[in-house]
Design an enzyme around this catalytic site. Structure first.
Site, PDB file in Angstrom:
ATOM      1  N   HIS A 187       0.821  -1.213   0.000  1.00 36.70           N
ATOM      2  CA  HIS A 187       0.000   0.000   0.000  1.00 36.70           C
ATOM      3  C   HIS A 187       0.855   1.264   0.000  1.00 36.70           C
ATOM      4  O   HIS A 187       0.416   2.304  -0.502  1.00 36.70           O
ATOM      5  CB  HIS A 187      -0.962  -0.005   1.187  1.00 36.70           C
ATOM      6  CG  HIS A 187      -2.155  -0.884   0.970  1.00 36.70           C
ATOM      7  ND1 HIS A 187      -3.421  -0.399   0.794  1.00 36.70           N
ATOM      8  CD2 HIS A 187      -2.258  -2.235   0.876  1.00 36.70           C
ATOM      9  CE1 HIS A 187      -4.262  -1.402   0.605  1.00 36.70           C
ATOM     10  NE2 HIS A 187      -3.583  -2.534   0.660  1.00 36.70           N
ATOM     11  N   ASP A 188       2.046   1.196   0.566  1.00 36.19           N
ATOM     12  CA  ASP A 188       2.942   2.349   0.514  1.00 36.19           C
ATOM     13  C   ASP A 188       3.609   2.461  -0.854  1.00 36.19           C
ATOM     14  O   ASP A 188       3.612   3.525  -1.476  1.00 36.19           O
ATOM     15  CB  ASP A 188       4.009   2.235   1.604  1.00 36.19           C
ATOM     16  CG  ASP A 188       4.900   3.468   1.686  1.00 36.19           C
ATOM     17  OD1 ASP A 188       4.358   4.593   1.709  1.00 36.19           O
ATOM     18  OD2 ASP A 188       6.135   3.312   1.717  1.00 36.19           O
TER      19      ASP A 188
ATOM     20  N   SER B 213       5.280   7.392   2.966  1.00 35.38           N
ATOM     21  CA  SER B 213       4.280   8.462   3.060  1.00 35.38           C
ATOM     22  C   SER B 213       2.984   7.983   3.695  1.00 35.38           C
ATOM     23  O   SER B 213       2.267   8.769   4.317  1.00 35.38           O
ATOM     24  CB  SER B 213       4.002   9.058   1.679  1.00 35.38           C
ATOM     25  OG  SER B 213       3.371   8.119   0.820  1.00 35.38           O
TER      26      SER B 213
ATOM     27  N   SER C  54      -1.418 -15.495   0.201  1.00 33.63           N
ATOM     28  CA  SER C  54      -1.164 -16.796   0.819  1.00 33.63           C
ATOM     29  C   SER C  54      -1.012 -16.667   2.325  1.00 33.63           C
ATOM     30  O   SER C  54      -1.288 -17.621   3.066  1.00 33.63           O
ATOM     31  CB  SER C  54       0.103 -17.422   0.218  1.00 33.63           C
ATOM     32  OG  SER C  54       0.466 -18.579   0.930  1.00 33.63           O
TER      33      SER C  54
ATOM     34  N   ASP D  27     -10.018  -8.004   7.175  1.00 33.04           N
ATOM     35  CA  ASP D  27     -10.676  -7.446   8.351  1.00 33.04           C
ATOM     36  C   ASP D  27     -11.874  -6.575   7.997  1.00 33.04           C
ATOM     37  O   ASP D  27     -12.715  -6.295   8.863  1.00 33.04           O
ATOM     38  CB  ASP D  27      -9.687  -6.592   9.158  1.00 33.04           C
ATOM     39  CG  ASP D  27      -8.570  -7.403   9.780  1.00 33.04           C
ATOM     40  OD1 ASP D  27      -8.762  -8.614   9.987  1.00 33.04           O
ATOM     41  OD2 ASP D  27      -7.506  -6.821  10.060  1.00 33.04           O
TER      42      ASP D  27
ATOM     43  N   ASP E 279      -7.141 -18.269   2.314  1.00 37.30           N
ATOM     44  CA  ASP E 279      -7.019 -19.691   1.983  1.00 37.30           C
ATOM     45  C   ASP E 279      -6.982 -20.500   3.272  1.00 37.30           C
ATOM     46  O   ASP E 279      -7.119 -19.952   4.374  1.00 37.30           O
ATOM     47  CB  ASP E 279      -5.815 -19.961   1.077  1.00 37.30           C
ATOM     48  CG  ASP E 279      -4.464 -19.896   1.788  1.00 37.30           C
ATOM     49  OD1 ASP E 279      -4.420 -19.514   2.986  1.00 37.30           O
ATOM     50  OD2 ASP E 279      -3.438 -20.203   1.160  1.00 37.30           O
TER      51      ASP E 279
ATOM     52  N   THR F  17      -4.543 -22.001   4.739  1.00 37.65           N
ATOM     53  CA  THR F  17      -3.276 -22.054   5.486  1.00 37.65           C
ATOM     54  C   THR F  17      -2.651 -20.668   5.607  1.00 37.65           C
ATOM     55  O   THR F  17      -1.577 -20.409   5.054  1.00 37.65           O
ATOM     56  CB  THR F  17      -2.292 -22.996   4.771  1.00 37.65           C
ATOM     57  OG1 THR F  17      -2.157 -22.563   3.389  1.00 37.65           O
ATOM     58  CG2 THR F  17      -2.784 -24.430   4.797  1.00 37.65           C
TER      59      THR F  17
ATOM     60  N   ASP G 245       2.482 -20.779   1.093  1.00 29.77           N
ATOM     61  CA  ASP G 245       2.421 -21.956   0.240  1.00 29.77           C
ATOM     62  C   ASP G 245       1.562 -21.663  -0.981  1.00 29.77           C
ATOM     63  O   ASP G 245       1.102 -20.532  -1.180  1.00 29.77           O
ATOM     64  CB  ASP G 245       1.898 -23.162   1.022  1.00 29.77           C
ATOM     65  CG  ASP G 245       0.502 -22.913   1.599  1.00 29.77           C
ATOM     66  OD1 ASP G 245      -0.165 -21.940   1.186  1.00 29.77           O
ATOM     67  OD2 ASP G 245       0.071 -23.688   2.474  1.00 29.77           O
TER      68      ASP G 245
END
Length: 370
Positions: free
Chosen positions: A73-74, A90, A199, A204, A216, A218, A223
């Site tokens: 995201h940065d 930033s 992976s 949230d 997923d 795991t 993986d």
């Protein structure tokens, strides 16, 4: 948000450790236990120890996942047409601006977690360096993930990223590929970076009142299971009701499927690359590592940075078997989308269908005793 504009006022006034000295032979660091090719890198060893012990608590958990998300995201906040600083930090320093961008929903929680550590070590590393360092260290908490290089010396960010540069789950594939393509990423690299990062990740803010929902089966190991699970024909939504924005039906109870992942797995421009990573752990890890390193250089002059990769701990070995079909699922449940190659043979996990548990949410300490 607990972590707020205090970072901007504090960090912008701080001097940074100089890292432009010429390389020398391996030097003993002041701690008496570590050595470094470039002595400037010595200051990073205690920072890394603090990140591992007090931020990630030696786990491939929520804090490590968040640190990896923050890298993307940065760094992606740069465009050849509208500007931006790329991997400059930033998103932390100018968080009051960048957290208003819809694509950065949930990053406030990540910065609440990581922000105190950025401030604590601000005399040693810039926000941009810290984000990339924490991302590299986060990966080696996860079995199977690559140990990626880390370069130090990013200047303090000068301004917030322009808006609308971070791809969103609701974007169509053309929009996603064009956004990445504008900063030099091929469709294959997009699949590697997006699929690989998911992976070891969870959502949230996609499904209301559901946090830490894995992508997923795991989420604590790096993986290729993500490349199987997303290709399974979806049967129901995470909350058992209708779709949320950016959500598709999932095939594994307890997981969530992003619209962007589902489309990347099935679009003719990316489907064969997506499928090619199934049970190709080394190939996927190498492609992902190369992509994340490329992200870390966006907006930066690599020649002006110092290679401090030696401070990154050793990667955790693969301690898991090949990808599998979930219980009750088989090749008949796969949405075959690549005409160029046969889907790999996988075994089906025994027993009845299971529900994947949410990822426990982060509760961390900045490591200060005061």
């Amino acid at each position: 948000m607990v972590f707020s504009a205090a970072l901007s006022a504090f960090v912008l006034a701080l001097p940074l450790l100089s890292v432009n000295a010429a390389r020398t032979k391996r030097a003993l660091c002041p701690d008496g236990k570590n050595t470094a090719v470039n002595k400037a890198c010595c200051a990073l060893f205690p920072v890394v120890d603090d990140i591992v012990d007090n931020l990630f608590t030696n786990e491939c958990g929520d804090s490590a996942h968040g640190a990896l998300r923050l890298v993307f995201h940065d760094a992606i906040g740069i465009s050849p047409t509208v500007g931006g600083g790329g991997a400059d930090g930033s998103i932390a320093t100018f968080n009051e601006t960048e957290l208003t961008f819809p694509a950065n929903l949930g990053i406030d929680d990540v910065l609440d977690d990581i922000g105190p550590f950025i401030l604590k070590h601000a005399n040693t590393v810039s926000p941009g360096d810290f984000i990339q360092l924490a991302g590299a260290v986060s990966l080696v908490q996860c079995p199977g993930a690559p140990r990626i290089p880390f370069f130090m010396g990013r200047a303090l960010p000068k301004a917030a990223s322009p808006p609308n540069l971070v791809p969103q789950p609701t974007d169509d594939i053309t929009t996603i590929l064009e956004r990445f393509g504008s900063v030099g990423f091929s469709p294959a690299e997009v699949v590697a970076v997006v699929g690989g990062s998911h992976s070891v990740a969870g959502a949230d803010d996609v499904v209301p009142n559901f946090q830490g929902i894995p992508f997923d089966q795991t989420p604590s190991q790096f993986d290729t299971q993500i490349f199987v699970d997303v290709l399974l024909h979806g049967t129901n939504f995470t909350d058992g009701g209708g779709p949320q924005s950016g959500e598709l039906e999932t095939a594994v109870a307890g997981t969530v499927r992003l619209q962007s992942d589902g489309l990347l797995a099935r679009d003719p421009r990316t489907a064969c690359t997506w499928q090619s990573f199934v049970n190709e752990q080394s190939k996927m890890a190498a492609a992902f590592g190369a992509g994340v390193l490329k992200l870390s250089f966006l907006g930066q002059n690599e020649r002006e940075l110092t290679d401090c990769s030696e401070v990154i701990p050793a990667a955790k070995a693969v301690n898991f078997g090949p990808a599998t079909f979930p219980p009750t699922k088989s090749i008949r449940d796969i949405d075959l989308s690549c005409d160029e190659a046969r889907f790999p043979d996988l075994r089906t996990q025994p027993g009845p269908a299971v529900t994947i548990a949410p990822i426990p949410q982060a509760v961390t300490s900045s490591g200060d005793d005061s």
